[in-house]
Scaffold this motif. Sequence first.
Motif: not given
Length: 347
Positions: A27-32, A322-336
């Motif tokens: 999270i800190s690296k890709r969606s700080f 997650p902020p709205a603009k980061s939701e897609k990125k965070v969901r990708s992290i979680l899927e991984e």
Amino acid sequence: MATRYWIVSLPVQSSASSRWSRLQESISKRSFDTPVYRFNTPDLRVGTLDSLLALSDDLAKSNAFLEGVSHKIRRQIEELERASGVEGGALTVDGVPVDSYLTRFVWDEAKYPTMSPLREIVDSIHVLVAKIEDDMKVRAAEYNNIRGQLNAINRKQSGSLAVRDLSNLVKPEDIITSEHLVTLLAVVPKYSQKDWLSSYETLTTYVVPRSTKKLHEDNEYALYTVTLFSRVADNFKTSARERGFQIREFEYSPEAQESRKQELEKLLQDQENMRSSLLQWCYASYGEVFSAWMHFCAVRVFAESILRYGLPPSFLAAVLAPPAKSEKKVRSILEELSVLSGNLKMK
């Protein structure tokens, strides 16, 4: 802005601490800009696979109910705060802001013993929240009844001359009442005032000449008095209606006027007291419902993690915002990270 929280569950292969570190690092690296917190779920009683499957079928429906009640109470609080002129503050659970209560969640063992069956815990939460919802409906109905009475009075006092209460527009000297004479009140359309002034003396016999007087005028109508003999009052009313003039029934009574004033003051005081009482009840009840909802979320994470990852229970629960603009990125992290996730929206 509403904060949207996600409660997620990660399978643990080696240790929960290493999985937690991995999540924090990703999270800190890709969606700080996404806060992440541990969500402390206790070791609950697993029961049988059949009981877990049966419970799982009801969890989404139960969550919608609990979330719905919490939002109802919150909307009621916002409405009452606006009506009271109170600046809205942070809602709390036993003095702890709800955001902090969620991100630092601690299971209440005294209220929900962990050795109880999961179904029993969920049912007890549902019964508690349903009772609070029923109580709110009764309290809100009582408050809205008072508001309705006041609104009806206000409409009478602020509506057009055709419908409003006239008692505060008519003075004792405007009314003549004797053995033979009576004063009537005529509501005349603004565009028909000339017609009224030229014709009122001839609408029937025995109308006192030059007796009309304008008392008030609004956007639509003007209010006039007219004095005539009592025995021709009915004939005058009929003729006036035929010409488009409305005769308002009115009897000047200082006692009735004072009674209406006292009734209004009492209703205003009752409304203020009931609004204050309902607001305090909503503050306390919101905290109680929110706490119950978070305990339910812990049960749901526990049950669905077992159904997804198997036995023995080995998972890490976390809360992300997650902020709205980061939701897609965070969901990708979680899927991984092979995450089982649900979401929770706090309004």
